[in-house]
Design a protein around this motif. Structure first.
Motif, mmCIF file in Angstrom:
data_model
loop_
_atom_site.group_PDB
_atom_site.id
_atom_site.type_symbol
_atom_site.label_atom_id
_atom_site.label_comp_id
_atom_site.label_asym_id
_atom_site.label_seq_id
_atom_site.Cartn_x
_atom_site.Cartn_y
_atom_site.Cartn_z
ATOM 1 N N ASN A 54 163.753 95.819 42.558
ATOM 2 C CA ASN A 54 164.688 96.827 42.041
ATOM 3 C C ASN A 54 166.042 96.221 41.677
ATOM 4 O OD1 ASN A 54 162.808 98.849 42.456
ATOM 5 N ND2 ASN A 54 163.560 99.298 44.507
ATOM 6 N N MET A 55 166.268 94.987 42.120
ATOM 7 C CA MET A 55 167.557 94.343 41.893
ATOM 8 C C MET A 55 167.553 93.394 40.703
ATOM 9 S SD MET A 55 168.317 93.641 45.904
ATOM 10 C CE MET A 55 169.895 92.867 45.791
ATOM 11 N N SER A 79 170.207 94.760 38.264
ATOM 12 C CA SER A 79 170.701 96.128 38.456
ATOM 13 C C SER A 79 172.116 96.030 39.018
ATOM 14 C CB SER A 79 169.800 96.868 39.450
ATOM 15 O OG SER A 79 169.946 96.308 40.748
ATOM 16 N N PRO A 80 172.868 97.137 39.086
ATOM 17 C CA PRO A 80 174.191 97.060 39.717
ATOM 18 C C PRO A 80 174.126 96.509 41.144
ATOM 19 C CG PRO A 80 174.031 99.092 38.487
ATOM 20 C CD PRO A 80 172.654 98.445 38.452
ATOM 21 N N ARG A 81 173.052 96.840 41.858
ATOM 22 C CA ARG A 81 172.896 96.317 43.216
ATOM 23 C C ARG A 81 172.657 94.806 43.198
ATOM 24 N NH1 ARG A 81 169.617 99.050 48.077
ATOM 25 N NH2 ARG A 81 169.491 97.210 49.380
ATOM 26 N N ILE A 86 175.025 89.092 43.449
ATOM 27 C CA ILE A 86 175.544 87.888 42.776
ATOM 28 C C ILE A 86 177.049 87.790 43.039
ATOM 29 C CG2 ILE A 86 176.023 86.808 40.536
ATOM 30 C CD1 ILE A 86 173.123 86.498 41.163
ATOM 31 N N GLY A 87 177.751 88.930 42.939
ATOM 32 C CA GLY A 87 179.190 88.954 43.193
ATOM 33 C C GLY A 87 179.549 88.613 44.628
ATOM 34 N N MET A 88 178.656 88.932 45.573
ATOM 35 C CA MET A 88 178.927 88.636 46.981
ATOM 36 C C MET A 88 178.973 87.137 47.254
ATOM 37 S SD MET A 88 179.449 91.348 48.758
ATOM 38 C CE MET A 88 179.251 90.783 50.426
ATOM 39 N N SER A 106 177.485 102.012 41.089
ATOM 40 C CA SER A 106 176.212 102.346 41.749
ATOM 41 C C SER A 106 176.237 103.770 42.278
ATOM 42 C CB SER A 106 175.938 101.384 42.910
ATOM 43 O OG SER A 106 175.717 100.096 42.437
ATOM 44 N N GLU A 107 177.377 104.159 42.836
ATOM 45 C CA GLU A 107 177.513 105.517 43.360
ATOM 46 C C GLU A 107 177.374 106.537 42.239
ATOM 47 O OE1 GLU A 107 181.237 107.170 45.355
ATOM 48 O OE2 GLU A 107 180.199 106.141 46.987
#
Length: 194
Positions: A54-55, A79-81, A86-88, A106-107
């Motif tokens: 899903n990611m 996906s945004p998640r 990747i951003g983490m 995402s929200e």
């Protein structure tokens, strides 16, 4: 799809045909301010085991060029998640801001709207309605940000502080003290006789 804007970057998400937001590795390189897409691919391959289907996914896109005929290539989508993950692990100066932006995105995409408590808006409501708004916000915050594994526990802590502060203010606004007016005569007594 509509263009999304993060800081000075405007990105049109990839249309994967499912109505969801998907970013290409090129989008991520741009948003994270990498010089090229290789850095995003390196991050993905280093942490490949952390991504679910899903990611991230791969799709084949074709380039209908008149010179070369129909060429096709595989493109990795996030996906945004997946983009958040990747951003983490990214160490660019904008990574932190991107993660916050992605959580908001995402929200919105999930249809979850916790809302907010703004004092300016609360002053227009009646007493019971004020308490109802606070209670509704508290329930939504707990449901979407307070559950184990939600990844939003830091936001939940801020929500709890806001709820306490706003509740204290609302109690000050809605609870009035009635002054002592002395003793009142019984209904049977004649007020003139006393």
């Amino acid at each position: 799809m509509e263009a999304l804007t993060f800081k000075n970057h405007s990105v049109v998400p990839f249309d994967n045909g499912n109505g969801k937001i998907w970013f290409t590795a090129e989008h991520l390189a741009d948003l994270l301010e990498y010089k090229d897409v290789k850095q995003v691919n390196k991050i993905f391959h280093r942490h490949k085991d952390e991504f679910t289907e899903n990611m991230t996914t791969k799709v084949t896109v074709s380039d209908k060029s008149m010179t070369y005929g129909g060429l096709s290539k595989e493109v990795r989508l996030f996906s945004p998640r997946g983009t958040h993950l990747i951003g983490m692990v990214s160490r660019t100066p904008v990574a932190k801001d991107l993660r916050i932006w992605l959580l908001d995105l995402s929200e919105k995409e999930s249809g979850i709207e916790v809302g907010c408590l703004e004092v300016g808006n609360l002053t227009q409501l009646a007493g019971q309605k004020l308490h109802d708004v606070i209670a509704a916000f508290g329930k939504k915050s707990f449901k979407h940000r307070g559950q184990k594994g939600s990844g939003l526990l830091a936001q939940r802590k801020r929500d709890i502080k806001t709820i306490k502060d706003v509740t204290k203010l609302v109690l000050q606004l809605t609870q009035i003290a009635i002054p002592d007016l002395g003793d009142f005569p019984d209904a049977d007594e004649d007020p003139e006789a006393a």
